[in-house]
Design a protein around this motif. Structure first.
Motif, PDB file in Angstrom:
ATOM      1  N   THR A  26       0.834  -1.199   0.000  1.00  0.00           N
ATOM      2  CA  THR A  26       0.000   0.000   0.000  1.00  0.00           C
ATOM      3  C   THR A  26       0.869   1.249   0.000  1.00  0.00           C
ATOM      4  OG1 THR A  26      -1.694  -1.175   1.241  1.00  0.00           O
ATOM      5  CG2 THR A  26      -1.806   1.224   1.271  1.00  0.00           C
ATOM      6  N   PHE A  27       0.447   2.259  -0.745  1.00  0.00           N
ATOM      7  CA  PHE A  27       1.189   3.517  -0.815  1.00  0.00           C
ATOM      8  C   PHE A  27       1.315   4.141   0.570  1.00  0.00           C
ATOM      9  CE2 PHE A  27       1.196   8.126  -0.998  1.00  0.00           C
ATOM     10  CZ  PHE A  27       2.293   8.352  -1.811  1.00  0.00           C
ATOM     11  N   GLN A  28       2.552   4.548   0.933  1.00  0.00           N
ATOM     12  CA  GLN A  28       2.825   5.206   2.204  1.00  0.00           C
ATOM     13  C   GLN A  28       3.903   6.264   2.003  1.00  0.00           C
ATOM     14  OE1 GLN A  28       3.748   2.182   5.288  1.00  0.00           O
ATOM     15  NE2 GLN A  28       3.128   0.747   3.698  1.00  0.00           N
ATOM     16  N   ILE A  42       9.955  10.499   0.608  1.00  0.00           N
ATOM     17  CA  ILE A  42      10.425   9.120   0.743  1.00  0.00           C
ATOM     18  C   ILE A  42       9.160   8.282   0.867  1.00  0.00           C
ATOM     19  CG2 ILE A  42      11.780   7.499   2.119  1.00  0.00           C
ATOM     20  CD1 ILE A  42      13.313  10.062   3.134  1.00  0.00           C
ATOM     21  N   GLN A  43       8.975   7.346  -0.047  1.00  0.00           N
ATOM     22  CA  GLN A  43       7.713   6.627  -0.139  1.00  0.00           C
ATOM     23  C   GLN A  43       7.924   5.125  -0.276  1.00  0.00           C
ATOM     24  OE1 GLN A  43       6.024   8.498  -3.622  1.00  0.00           O
ATOM     25  NE2 GLN A  43       5.207  10.208  -2.437  1.00  0.00           N
ATOM     26  N   ILE A  44       6.900   4.397   0.173  1.00  0.00           N
ATOM     27  CA  ILE A  44       6.832   2.953  -0.015  1.00  0.00           C
ATOM     28  C   ILE A  44       5.617   2.655  -0.884  1.00  0.00           C
ATOM     29  CG2 ILE A  44       6.356   0.735   1.123  1.00  0.00           C
ATOM     30  CD1 ILE A  44       7.784   1.845   3.609  1.00  0.00           C
ATOM     31  N   GLU A  45       5.810   1.800  -1.870  1.00  0.00           N
ATOM     32  CA  GLU A  45       4.681   1.306  -2.663  1.00  0.00           C
ATOM     33  C   GLU A  45       5.138   0.091  -3.444  1.00  0.00           C
ATOM     34  OE1 GLU A  45       0.995   2.871  -5.314  1.00  0.00           O
ATOM     35  OE2 GLU A  45       2.842   3.995  -5.502  1.00  0.00           O
ATOM     36  N   ASN A  46       4.242  -0.871  -3.585  1.00  0.00           N
ATOM     37  CA  ASN A  46       4.532  -2.088  -4.350  1.00  0.00           C
ATOM     38  C   ASN A  46       5.818  -2.762  -3.896  1.00  0.00           C
ATOM     39  OD1 ASN A  46       2.226  -1.662  -5.889  1.00  0.00           O
ATOM     40  ND2 ASN A  46       3.330  -0.445  -7.393  1.00  0.00           N
ATOM     41  N   ASP A  47       6.019  -2.838  -2.579  1.00  0.00           N
ATOM     42  CA  ASP A  47       7.170  -3.508  -1.963  1.00  0.00           C
ATOM     43  C   ASP A  47       8.512  -2.826  -2.226  1.00  0.00           C
ATOM     44  OD1 ASP A  47       5.320  -5.408  -1.110  1.00  0.00           O
ATOM     45  OD2 ASP A  47       5.729  -6.746  -2.792  1.00  0.00           O
ATOM     46  N   TYR A 131       1.593  13.192  -3.935  1.00  0.00           N
ATOM     47  CA  TYR A 131       1.645  12.511  -5.224  1.00  0.00           C
ATOM     48  C   TYR A 131       2.162  11.097  -5.030  1.00  0.00           C
ATOM     49  CZ  TYR A 131       0.500  15.483  -9.150  1.00  0.00           C
ATOM     50  OH  TYR A 131      -0.175  16.187 -10.099  1.00  0.00           O
ATOM     51  N   ARG A 132       1.573  10.155  -5.746  1.00  0.00           N
ATOM     52  CA  ARG A 132       2.122   8.811  -5.840  1.00  0.00           C
ATOM     53  C   ARG A 132       3.274   8.891  -6.814  1.00  0.00           C
ATOM     54  NH1 ARG A 132      -2.818   5.642  -5.069  1.00  0.00           N
ATOM     55  NH2 ARG A 132      -1.816   3.773  -4.346  1.00  0.00           N
ATOM     56  N   LEU A 133       4.440   8.652  -6.316  1.00  0.00           N
ATOM     57  CA  LEU A 133       5.616   8.717  -7.169  1.00  0.00           C
ATOM     58  C   LEU A 133       5.523   7.708  -8.300  1.00  0.00           C
ATOM     59  CD1 LEU A 133       8.582   9.328  -7.835  1.00  0.00           C
ATOM     60  CD2 LEU A 133       9.155   7.536  -6.231  1.00  0.00           C
ATOM     61  N   TYR A 134       5.189   6.495  -7.957  1.00  0.00           N
ATOM     62  CA  TYR A 134       5.266   5.396  -8.924  1.00  0.00           C
ATOM     63  C   TYR A 134       4.347   5.621 -10.120  1.00  0.00           C
ATOM     64  CZ  TYR A 134       5.858   0.592 -10.459  1.00  0.00           C
ATOM     65  OH  TYR A 134       6.153  -0.521 -11.180  1.00  0.00           O
ATOM     66  N   PRO A 138      -1.992  12.203  -8.315  1.00  0.00           N
ATOM     67  CA  PRO A 138      -2.308  12.724  -6.979  1.00  0.00           C
ATOM     68  C   PRO A 138      -3.099  11.723  -6.149  1.00  0.00           C
ATOM     69  CG  PRO A 138      -3.641  13.790  -8.643  1.00  0.00           C
ATOM     70  CD  PRO A 138      -2.694  12.881  -9.368  1.00  0.00           C
ATOM     71  N   ILE A 139      -2.984  11.859  -4.837  1.00  0.00           N
ATOM     72  CA  ILE A 139      -3.763  11.064  -3.898  1.00  0.00           C
ATOM     73  C   ILE A 139      -5.084  11.785  -3.680  1.00  0.00           C
ATOM     74  CG2 ILE A 139      -3.820  10.166  -1.537  1.00  0.00           C
ATOM     75  CD1 ILE A 139      -1.643   8.945  -3.335  1.00  0.00           C
TER      76      ILE A 139
END
Length: 187
Positions: A26-28, A42-47, A131-134, A138-139
């Motif tokens: 999940t996007f974080q 700094i983001q987490i998404e898709n492992d 913003y979702r980087l991947y 926008p969120i």
């Protein structure tokens, strides 16, 4: 100072010791320094763990820069150090270095100075304009979503100075000594 009396930050460093939670798909946002036109994130998404910066006053080809910092694991501690050196007038020599678990994981080159701003900083939260980087999208939230129950930030340090390689080694040794004895599952 530049001609419009805006302070430019030509140096910046972060050090973050954090632990992921069960869901790393999940996007974080771990960290976001937000402005309508200027970001560090700094983001987490898709492992995966991502670092990015954006400044829409930079040239169109360089205003949106990011790096993928590898696949991460759930319920695992990570040490992240970021250094930005944009002191040279020729941006070809300016770069960001990102260290993950004491190893140089990535570099981003041709970095302009980042303008100082007094907008929002989010720690492990999503603002409605994040913003979702991947996906570069926008969120959509009414205000913000926090992840305070899903994560741990053990330590967060910021400098308006680019840490030298020697300072990064010293910091790594300091953080290893401080945190490795507490939690043995650091990869």
């Amino acid at each position: 100072w530049n001609s419009s009396n805006i302070i430019n930050r030509d140096e910046k460093s972060f050090a973050i010791v954090f632990k992921t939670w069960n869901d790393i798909n999940t996007f974080q946002n771990i960290y976001e320094q937000w402005d309508e036109n200027i970001w560090y994130a700094i983001q987490i998404e898709n492992d995966n763990l991502y670092f990015w910066l954006w400044n829409n006053s930079w040239s169109i080809w360089e205003q949106y820069l990011y790096t993928d910092l590898w696949t991460i694991l759930p319920n695992t501690d990570y040490f992240l150090v970021f250094t930005q050196d944009s002191r040279n007038d020729n941006k070809v020599y300016n770069k960001i270095k990102i260290y993950l678990n004491w190893e140089l994981a990535s570099e981003i080159n041709n970095i302009e100075k980042q303008e100082e701003h007094a907008w929002l900083i989010w720690l492990w939260a999503i603002f409605h304009n994040s913003y979702r980087l991947y996906w570069d999208s926008p969120i959509s939230t009414s205000n913000y979503i926090n992840y305070f129950k899903w994560w741990w930030i053990w330590e967060f340090l910021v400098w308006n100075h680019c840490l030298s390689d020697e300072e990064v080694r010293w910091l790594s040794n300091f953080l290893k000594e401080k945190w490795l004895n507490i939690d043995e599952n650091i990869i």
